[in-house]
Design an enzyme around this catalytic site. Sequence first.
Site, short mmCIF file in Angstrom:
data_model
loop_
_atom_site.label_atom_id
_atom_site.label_comp_id
_atom_site.label_asym_id
_atom_site.label_seq_id
_atom_site.Cartn_x
_atom_site.Cartn_y
_atom_site.Cartn_z
N CYS A 6 19.53 32.20 48.17
CA CYS A 6 19.31 33.01 48.68
C CYS A 6 17.97 34.06 48.08
O CYS A 6 17.96 33.97 46.74
CB CYS A 6 20.23 33.70 49.95
SG CYS A 6 20.66 32.69 50.74
N GLY A 32 15.72 29.17 48.49
CA GLY A 32 15.95 28.80 50.26
C GLY A 32 15.70 28.40 50.72
O GLY A 32 14.57 28.51 51.59
N ASN A 107 22.17 37.55 49.15
CA ASN A 107 22.04 36.65 47.81
C ASN A 107 23.29 36.39 47.55
O ASN A 107 23.56 37.87 46.91
CB ASN A 107 20.88 36.72 47.32
CG ASN A 107 20.74 35.99 45.86
OD1 ASN A 107 19.85 36.07 45.08
ND2 ASN A 107 21.58 34.73 46.06
N GLY A 108 24.33 36.08 47.08
CA GLY A 108 25.02 35.32 46.37
C GLY A 108 26.22 34.69 47.40
O GLY A 108 26.15 33.89 47.76
N TYR A 247 16.30 27.88 35.60
CA TYR A 247 15.88 26.99 36.19
C TYR A 247 15.40 28.04 37.88
O TYR A 247 14.75 27.72 38.24
CB TYR A 247 17.35 26.03 36.31
CG TYR A 247 16.36 25.37 38.11
CD1 TYR A 247 15.24 24.56 37.81
CD2 TYR A 247 16.81 25.78 39.12
CE1 TYR A 247 15.41 23.65 39.07
CE2 TYR A 247 16.40 24.87 40.62
CZ TYR A 247 15.93 24.27 40.25
OH TYR A 247 15.51 23.13 41.57
#
Length: 467
Positions: A6, A32, A107-108, A247
Amino acid sequence: MIKDACGVVGLYSDRDVSSRLCNSLIALQHRGQESAGIAVFDETVKGKINLHKSMGLVPEVFNQTILKGLKGDVGIGHVRYSTAGESIPANSQPYLAKDPGFAIAMNGNIPNYQELKRTMSNSTFDTTSDLELVAHLLTAALKEKSDWFKAIEDTMEKLVGAYTLVILTEKGELIAVRGPLGIRPLCLGRIDETYVIASETSALDSLRARLIRDVEPGEVVLIDERGLQTRLLDLRPHAHCMFEWVYFARADSVVEGISVHAVRERLGRNLAREHPVDCDIVIPVPDSGRSAASGFAMESGKPLLEGFIKNRYLGRTFIMPHQNEREEHLKFNPIKTVVKGKRVVLVDDSIVRGTTLPKLVHLLKSAGSREVHVRISCPPIRSPCLYGIDFPTFEELIASEKSVSEIREKVKADSLVYQTVDGLIEAIGLPREELCLACLTGKYPTRFGDIGLEQLREICGRTGGKG
Ligand code: SF4
């Protein structure tokens, strides 16, 4: 294709924020693509938070009419790819909590989600995402402590894993939280009278905001009409995710003060230095191998050329119902005039399942390449990620099951070389003990490092298995 979990953003301003939130979400879209949402504080109605969220890409979810309806000077936004919880509208973010009211986005990933959920038998869950659990924990802590810093500290003590949070309170405060290990990135910026919190600096750049600094692991930042207050609530050792540099993060982002593009270029240079090969041209796998390929070409003195054209109009391949429809020849086409008769070095960031690379090598050989040498800028990924990155289970990770020479045979490359873990650490430039390398080494930075293989597999059933 690997998908990240996210992206989050928050703005505290002296004028409407919804259009700017939307622009910054577009700059985080790579994190996302399943759903997007924005919540803003409506100061005309006491305690009201306006929310719009839906499945789809940011430009599909928001238009001018919707943004005009989201009036407010403080707000948060989110783009989601589900690594925990289903891909359904109910799980899209931000999540709206009631009593006290606040909007929250994350996020996570929280590996002890089930364990914590079992302790909350009095709570009703409307979604299957980790975020609702975090929201319930915060609500319970706020009822006891009625202070955001204390409530967050209390919640932090319970959560295991990787998380960054942005919270919009019913009083119009903006709060940013970075989990104690600092696995996922979060930064703070400013432009004029506007504070910006975002997963990556690419979102700051989209608003022309200046980067002030990264939010520290274990830090809480609260912004209200008095300005910015900050507390460092947890001082555990850090474990920054190495894969953000390899990445996930956009190449133009800066994470922990380190340029993502520069790290990728150094990774490519390392490969060229450590594993030189007689070749004519260097080509990247678009777009993931681009920065590393430029580093390889610079170090080896060989020309960097575009060998593949990537079709950008296929859309989100993961929504296609059949594997056949993902065939790489739809996505990539070699440029025959570039690769024919050439000894090619093909550079990519990583190999996960090992399903794409054999097809790319085959495409190059069919187009007349004399030799194809593969160079991978990340060391072999052997273990699943517990912290929000969509790696599959052990069985599906090719490097978990096969040796490098077996992988080379499967890929049918003339040679195949991975980066070493030492080379990766050197390219990032942070001490080894400040990095999460769990998917490479199997040594997890949280207490899940001690559990057995079977239990890890069980947990990874929740976090992986897609993509
Ligand atoms: S396990 Fe790998 S992908 Fe997951 S947080 Fe750690 S380094 Fe990043």
